[in-house]
Design an enzyme around this catalytic site. Structure first.
Site, PDB file in Angstrom:
ATOM      1  N   ASN A 161      17.074  -3.111  -6.900  1.00  0.00           N
ATOM      2  CA  ASN A 161      16.374  -1.826  -6.808  1.00  0.00           C
ATOM      3  C   ASN A 161      17.151  -0.853  -5.928  1.00  0.00           C
ATOM      4  OD1 ASN A 161      14.282  -2.578  -8.469  1.00  0.00           O
ATOM      5  ND2 ASN A 161      12.794  -2.883  -6.843  1.00  0.00           N
TER       6      ASN A 161
ATOM      7  N   HIS B  94       5.285  -3.334  -6.990  1.00  0.00           N
ATOM      8  CA  HIS B  94       4.599  -4.602  -7.236  1.00  0.00           C
ATOM      9  C   HIS B  94       4.661  -4.908  -8.727  1.00  0.00           C
ATOM     10  CE1 HIS B  94       1.803  -7.883  -6.690  1.00  0.00           C
ATOM     11  NE2 HIS B  94       1.101  -7.435  -7.706  1.00  0.00           N
TER      12      HIS B  94
ATOM     13  N   MET C  64      10.516  -8.646   1.477  1.00  0.00           N
ATOM     14  CA  MET C  64       9.534  -9.707   1.307  1.00  0.00           C
ATOM     15  C   MET C  64       8.761 -10.047   2.581  1.00  0.00           C
ATOM     16  SD  MET C  64       9.770 -10.115  -1.851  1.00  0.00           S
ATOM     17  CE  MET C  64       8.687 -11.526  -2.051  1.00  0.00           C
ATOM     18  N   LYS C  65       8.623  -9.081   3.463  1.00  0.00           N
ATOM     19  CA  LYS C  65       7.821  -9.280   4.653  1.00  0.00           C
ATOM     20  C   LYS C  65       6.696  -8.240   4.690  1.00  0.00           C
ATOM     21  CE  LYS C  65      10.048 -12.640   6.799  1.00  0.00           C
ATOM     22  NZ  LYS C  65      10.891 -13.040   5.664  1.00  0.00           N
TER      23      LYS C  65
ATOM     24  N   VAL D 234       4.612  -5.748   6.767  1.00  0.00           N
ATOM     25  CA  VAL D 234       4.736  -5.038   8.034  1.00  0.00           C
ATOM     26  C   VAL D 234       3.369  -4.970   8.717  1.00  0.00           C
ATOM     27  CG1 VAL D 234       6.702  -3.709   7.201  1.00  0.00           C
ATOM     28  CG2 VAL D 234       4.386  -2.764   6.964  1.00  0.00           C
TER      29      VAL D 234
END
Length: 215
Positions: free
Chosen positions: A24, A124, A105-106, A108
Protein backbone atom coordinates in the site's frame (compact mmCIF):
# COMPACT_ATOMS: atom_id res chain seq x y z
CA UNK A 1 -14.65 17.81 13.04
CA UNK A 2 -12.95 19.28 9.97
CA UNK A 3 -9.51 19.14 8.51
CA UNK A 4 -7.59 22.39 9.01
CA UNK A 5 -7.42 24.45 5.82
CA UNK A 6 -3.94 24.83 4.42
CA UNK A 7 -2.84 28.43 4.00
CA UNK A 8 -0.66 27.56 0.99
CA UNK A 9 -1.07 25.11 -1.87
CA UNK A 10 1.84 23.05 -0.52
CA UNK A 11 1.19 19.31 -0.61
CA UNK A 12 -0.23 17.76 2.55
CA UNK A 13 2.35 16.04 4.71
CA UNK A 14 1.84 12.28 5.15
CA UNK A 15 3.39 9.94 7.67
CA UNK A 16 2.78 6.33 6.61
CA UNK A 17 2.94 3.47 9.13
CA UNK A 18 3.79 -0.07 7.97
CA UNK A 19 4.38 -3.52 9.45
CA UNK A 20 5.25 -5.69 6.46
CA UNK A 21 5.79 -5.67 2.72
CA UNK A 22 4.53 -2.13 2.17
CA UNK A 23 2.49 -2.69 -1.00
CA UNK A 24 0.00 0.00 0.00
CA UNK A 25 2.92 2.33 0.70
CA UNK A 26 4.30 1.55 -2.75
CA UNK A 27 0.94 2.36 -4.33
CA UNK A 28 1.04 5.78 -2.65
CA UNK A 29 4.65 6.36 -3.71
CA UNK A 30 3.83 5.44 -7.31
CA UNK A 31 0.77 7.70 -7.41
CA UNK A 32 2.70 10.65 -6.02
CA UNK A 33 5.58 10.10 -8.44
CA UNK A 34 3.26 9.79 -11.45
CA UNK A 35 1.17 12.88 -10.69
CA UNK A 36 2.02 16.22 -12.25
CA UNK A 37 3.43 18.98 -10.08
CA UNK A 38 1.38 22.01 -9.14
CA UNK A 39 -2.34 22.43 -8.47
CA UNK A 40 -3.27 19.43 -10.61
CA UNK A 41 -0.95 17.08 -8.72
CA UNK A 42 -1.67 14.41 -6.16
CA UNK A 43 -1.84 16.92 -3.34
CA UNK A 44 0.31 15.10 -0.78
CA UNK A 45 3.85 13.94 -0.15
CA UNK A 46 5.20 11.31 2.22
CA UNK A 47 7.54 12.93 4.74
CA UNK A 48 8.30 9.80 6.80
CA UNK A 49 7.55 6.10 7.09
CA UNK A 50 7.32 4.46 10.51
CA UNK A 51 7.22 0.81 11.50
CA UNK A 52 6.75 -1.39 14.53
CA UNK A 53 9.57 -3.75 13.58
CA UNK A 54 12.99 -3.75 11.93
CA UNK A 55 14.13 -5.19 8.61
CA UNK A 56 10.86 -5.21 6.71
CA UNK A 57 10.27 -4.59 3.03
CA UNK A 58 8.11 -1.56 3.74
CA UNK A 59 11.07 0.28 5.29
CA UNK A 60 13.27 -0.74 2.38
CA UNK A 61 10.77 0.75 -0.05
CA UNK A 62 10.86 4.04 1.84
CA UNK A 63 14.65 4.10 1.98
CA UNK A 64 14.92 3.46 -1.76
CA UNK A 65 12.61 6.43 -2.29
CA UNK A 66 14.80 8.63 -0.09
CA UNK A 67 12.14 9.00 2.63
CA UNK A 68 13.13 9.20 6.32
CA UNK A 69 12.13 6.19 8.43
CA UNK A 70 11.70 5.40 12.10
CA UNK A 71 11.04 2.23 14.08
CA UNK A 72 9.07 2.05 17.32
CA UNK A 73 8.92 -1.49 18.70
CA UNK A 74 6.54 -2.49 21.48
CA UNK A 75 9.18 -4.72 23.10
CA UNK A 76 11.50 -1.74 23.60
CA UNK A 77 9.06 -0.15 26.08
CA UNK A 78 7.99 -1.20 29.56
CA UNK A 79 4.28 -0.80 28.84
CA UNK A 80 1.97 -0.51 25.86
CA UNK A 81 1.15 3.03 27.00
CA UNK A 82 4.82 4.02 26.86
CA UNK A 83 5.06 2.56 23.36
CA UNK A 84 1.98 4.49 22.28
CA UNK A 85 3.46 7.73 23.58
CA UNK A 86 6.77 7.03 21.84
CA UNK A 87 4.99 6.29 18.55
CA UNK A 88 2.95 9.48 18.88
CA UNK A 89 6.06 11.56 19.51
CA UNK A 90 8.02 9.97 16.67
CA UNK A 91 5.13 10.60 14.29
CA UNK A 92 4.51 14.15 15.52
CA UNK A 93 8.15 15.05 14.87
CA UNK A 94 7.34 15.08 11.14
CA UNK A 95 4.30 17.39 11.58
CA UNK A 96 1.90 15.35 9.44
CA UNK A 97 -1.41 16.60 8.13
CA UNK A 98 -2.55 12.98 7.77
CA UNK A 99 -1.25 9.67 9.14
CA UNK A 100 -1.88 6.61 6.99
CA UNK A 101 -1.88 3.04 8.25
CA UNK A 102 -0.63 1.04 5.29
CA UNK A 103 -0.82 -2.43 6.77
CA UNK A 104 0.24 -1.30 10.26
CA UNK A 105 -0.62 -4.24 12.51
CA UNK A 106 -0.68 -2.58 15.90
CA UNK A 107 -3.62 -0.93 17.69
CA UNK A 108 -2.72 2.59 18.76
CA UNK A 109 -3.78 3.97 22.12
CA UNK A 110 -5.08 7.05 23.85
CA UNK A 111 -2.06 9.30 23.39
CA UNK A 112 -1.74 8.62 19.66
CA UNK A 113 -5.44 9.23 19.07
CA UNK A 114 -5.37 12.38 21.19
CA UNK A 115 -2.87 13.82 18.72
CA UNK A 116 -4.05 12.30 15.47
CA UNK A 117 -7.73 11.44 15.93
CA UNK A 118 -9.66 12.52 12.86
CA UNK A 119 -6.43 12.43 10.83
CA UNK A 120 -5.45 8.75 11.06
CA UNK A 121 -6.56 6.75 7.99
CA UNK A 122 -6.75 2.95 7.95
CA UNK A 123 -7.91 0.21 5.58
CA UNK A 124 -9.83 -2.95 6.43
CA UNK A 125 -10.44 -5.96 4.11
CA UNK A 126 -14.22 -6.14 4.56
CA UNK A 127 -17.27 -3.91 4.21
CA UNK A 128 -17.53 -2.44 7.69
CA UNK A 129 -19.36 -2.55 10.00
CA UNK A 130 -19.53 -6.21 8.94
CA UNK A 131 -16.59 -8.47 9.81
CA UNK A 132 -14.30 -6.20 11.86
CA UNK A 133 -11.13 -7.46 13.48
CA UNK A 134 -8.08 -9.38 12.35
CA UNK A 135 -9.89 -12.00 10.22
CA UNK A 136 -12.26 -9.97 8.07
CA UNK A 137 -11.66 -11.97 4.89
CA UNK A 138 -11.96 -15.34 6.60
CA UNK A 139 -15.08 -14.31 8.50
CA UNK A 140 -16.83 -12.97 5.40
CA UNK A 141 -16.05 -16.15 3.45
CA UNK A 142 -17.24 -18.37 6.29
CA UNK A 143 -20.48 -16.43 6.58
CA UNK A 144 -21.28 -17.09 2.94
CA UNK A 145 -21.62 -13.51 1.70
CA UNK A 146 -21.83 -12.99 -2.05
CA UNK A 147 -19.97 -9.67 -2.01
CA UNK A 148 -17.33 -8.31 0.33
CA UNK A 149 -14.64 -5.70 -0.20
CA UNK A 150 -12.59 -3.14 1.65
CA UNK A 151 -13.15 -0.04 3.72
CA UNK A 152 -11.05 3.08 4.18
CA UNK A 153 -11.91 4.71 7.48
CA UNK A 154 -10.64 7.01 10.20
CA UNK A 155 -9.33 5.26 13.29
CA UNK A 156 -11.05 5.76 16.64
CA UNK A 157 -10.67 3.95 19.96
CA UNK A 158 -12.71 0.92 18.87
CA UNK A 159 -11.80 -2.01 16.65
CA UNK A 160 -12.55 -0.92 13.07
CA UNK A 161 -15.35 1.34 14.30
CA UNK A 162 -14.20 4.76 13.07
CA UNK A 163 -16.08 6.90 10.52
CA UNK A 164 -16.12 5.35 7.05
CA UNK A 165 -14.55 7.40 4.25
CA UNK A 166 -15.02 5.08 1.27
CA UNK A 167 -15.65 1.45 0.38
CA UNK A 168 -14.92 -0.83 -2.56
CA UNK A 169 -16.88 -3.97 -3.46
CA UNK A 170 -15.39 -7.35 -4.44
CA UNK A 171 -17.49 -10.29 -5.63
CA UNK A 172 -17.03 -13.58 -3.81
CA UNK A 173 -16.54 -16.45 -6.26
CA UNK A 174 -17.55 -20.05 -5.66
CA UNK A 175 -13.97 -21.24 -5.97
CA UNK A 176 -12.52 -18.64 -3.59
CA UNK A 177 -10.43 -19.60 -0.62
CA UNK A 178 -9.20 -16.99 1.86
CA UNK A 179 -5.92 -16.32 0.05
CA UNK A 180 -7.47 -15.85 -3.39
CA UNK A 181 -10.22 -13.58 -2.11
CA UNK A 182 -7.78 -11.52 -0.07
CA UNK A 183 -5.55 -10.94 -3.09
CA UNK A 184 -8.46 -9.49 -5.08
CA UNK A 185 -9.47 -7.34 -2.12
CA UNK A 186 -5.91 -6.00 -1.84
CA UNK A 187 -6.00 -4.87 -5.46
CA UNK A 188 -9.13 -2.82 -4.84
CA UNK A 189 -7.80 -1.64 -1.47
CA UNK A 190 -4.65 -0.15 -2.98
CA UNK A 191 -6.57 1.80 -5.60
CA UNK A 192 -9.12 3.01 -3.07
CA UNK A 193 -6.51 4.13 -0.56
CA UNK A 194 -4.61 6.10 -3.19
CA UNK A 195 -7.81 7.79 -4.35
CA UNK A 196 -9.04 8.60 -0.84
CA UNK A 197 -5.78 9.98 0.53
CA UNK A 198 -5.39 12.19 -2.53
CA UNK A 199 -8.91 13.56 -2.22
CA UNK A 200 -8.56 14.19 1.51
CA UNK A 201 -5.30 16.03 0.87
CA UNK A 202 -6.51 18.10 -2.06
CA UNK A 203 -10.02 18.94 -0.96
CA UNK A 204 -10.00 18.75 2.83
CA UNK A 205 -12.90 17.11 4.64
CA UNK A 206 -15.20 17.30 7.60
CA UNK A 207 -16.53 14.65 9.95
CA UNK A 208 -20.19 15.03 10.90
CA UNK A 209 -20.96 12.36 13.47
CA UNK A 210 -20.25 9.14 11.58
CA UNK A 211 -20.33 10.77 8.14
CA UNK A 212 -17.16 11.88 6.36
CA UNK A 213 -17.76 14.63 3.79
CA UNK A 214 -15.13 15.41 1.17
CA UNK A 215 -16.09 18.53 -0.84
Amino acid sequence: MSSPPRATPAPARLVVLVSGSGTNLQALLDAIAAAPEGPDGYGARIVAVGADRDSIAGLERAERAGIPTFVCRVKDHATREEWDLALAEATAAYEPDLVVSAGFMKIVGREFLARFGGRFVNTHPALLPSFPGAHGVRDALAYGVKVTGCTVHFVDDGVDTGPIIAQGVVEVRNEDDEAALHERIKEVERRLLVDVVGRLARNGYRIEGRKVVIP
